[in-house]
Design an enzyme around this catalytic site. Sequence first.
Site, PDB file in Angstrom:
ATOM      1  N   HIS A  32       0.844  -1.186   0.000  1.00 42.39           N
ATOM      2  CA  HIS A  32       0.000   0.000   0.000  1.00 42.39           C
ATOM      3  C   HIS A  32       0.884   1.243   0.000  1.00 42.39           C
ATOM      4  CE1 HIS A  32      -3.848   2.022   0.497  1.00 42.39           C
ATOM      5  NE2 HIS A  32      -3.263   2.826   1.381  1.00 42.39           N
ATOM      6  N   ASP A  34       0.889   5.122   0.270  1.00 40.92           N
ATOM      7  CA  ASP A  34       0.143   6.321   0.683  1.00 40.92           C
ATOM      8  C   ASP A  34       0.880   7.574   0.225  1.00 40.92           C
ATOM      9  OD1 ASP A  34      -2.198   5.474   2.149  1.00 40.92           O
ATOM     10  OD2 ASP A  34      -0.830   4.665   3.651  1.00 40.92           O
ATOM     11  N   MET A  67      -3.699  10.657  -1.870  1.00 39.67           N
ATOM     12  CA  MET A  67      -4.361  11.644  -1.014  1.00 39.67           C
ATOM     13  C   MET A  67      -3.846  13.017  -1.427  1.00 39.67           C
ATOM     14  SD  MET A  67      -4.245   9.659   2.668  1.00 39.67           S
ATOM     15  CE  MET A  67      -2.813   8.634   2.325  1.00 39.67           C
ATOM     16  N   GLY A 141      -4.178  11.408   6.717  1.00 40.35           N
ATOM     17  CA  GLY A 141      -3.111  12.380   6.890  1.00 40.35           C
ATOM     18  C   GLY A 141      -1.996  11.913   7.796  1.00 40.35           C
ATOM     19  N   GLY A 143      -0.430   8.350  10.203  1.00 35.79           N
ATOM     20  CA  GLY A 143      -0.517   6.956  10.593  1.00 35.79           C
ATOM     21  C   GLY A 143      -0.748   6.825  12.090  1.00 35.79           C
ATOM     22  N   GLY A 144      -1.122   5.618  12.520  1.00 33.55           N
ATOM     23  CA  GLY A 144      -1.241   5.327  13.938  1.00 33.55           C
ATOM     24  C   GLY A 144      -2.479   5.866  14.624  1.00 33.55           C
ATOM     25  N   GLY A 175      -6.853   2.312   7.872  1.00 35.00           N
ATOM     26  CA  GLY A 175      -6.791   3.139   9.069  1.00 35.00           C
ATOM     27  C   GLY A 175      -7.148   2.393  10.333  1.00 35.00           C
ATOM     28  N   GLY A 176      -6.198   2.260  11.237  1.00 34.86           N
ATOM     29  CA  GLY A 176      -6.477   1.648  12.527  1.00 34.86           C
ATOM     30  C   GLY A 176      -6.730   0.162  12.497  1.00 34.86           C
ATOM     31  N   GLY A 196      -0.579  -0.305   8.763  1.00 34.52           N
ATOM     32  CA  GLY A 196       0.702   0.387   8.741  1.00 34.52           C
ATOM     33  C   GLY A 196       1.514   0.113   9.983  1.00 34.52           C
ATOM     34  N   SER A 197       1.275   0.917  11.027  1.00 38.93           N
ATOM     35  CA  SER A 197       2.036   0.775  12.267  1.00 38.93           C
ATOM     36  C   SER A 197       1.803  -0.575  12.928  1.00 38.93           C
ATOM     37  CB  SER A 197       1.674   1.901  13.238  1.00 38.93           C
ATOM     38  OG  SER A 197       0.274   1.937  13.480  1.00 38.93           O
TER      39      SER A 197
END
Length: 219
Positions: A32, A34, A67, A141, A143-144, A175-176, A196-197
């Site tokens: 992915h 971003d 984005m 906008g 991460g995390g 996201g999340g 991601g994180s």
Amino acid sequence: MKQLAPSILSADFSRLGDSVAQIEKGGAHLIHVDVMDGHFVPNISFGAAVMKSLVGKTSMPFDVHLMIENPDTYLEDFVTPQTEYISVHAEASKHLHRTIQHIKAQGVKAGVTLNPSTPLSVLDYVYEDLDLVMLMSVNPGFGGQKFIPQTIRKAKDLVKIREERGLDFKIEIDGGVNLKNIKELSEAGVEIFVAGSAVFGAEDVVQRTEEFVKLLADE
């Protein structure tokens, strides 16, 4: 087939190639990508050159998430032999149908991303043209961020729309996403999971990727 798409936004950019090799070893399905411009979202990430540096270094396809404002201006920059999807935000596209056709003209699958507060109805007249709908489960906008639970209901509503219209676009969530909520998201109808994180923040990235992939395989 459920797919894991780790976001390299959370990777260690000083050793990006190694980070990508780790998620590939763990069985990830997509990379992915971003891309943030500091205008549409309050952050700047990276451009096409970083993504292109991975071409040929991995067998995983690219899942590009733009984005950015005026996405049509930059679409061709992200087209490579490994680019499978390019997704643009409905909120950033002045002529969404035209942008979707622009993506398809490059021989790439077209996706549209919706922010958490954007209703599914904005896609009413383009569903038939889409290969992918990506639902943001955080405000884009950074991460995390914490997962927005209303996105589960949104995913279920999207599944109903897809079934009613007899379509086959993929449903992705970004996201999340973590090991605790991925099963519920999968049961809601999500097929591609951006993490991601939750992946790159692990002490052992290969093992964490394997854990995600195993959970998806069990669904």
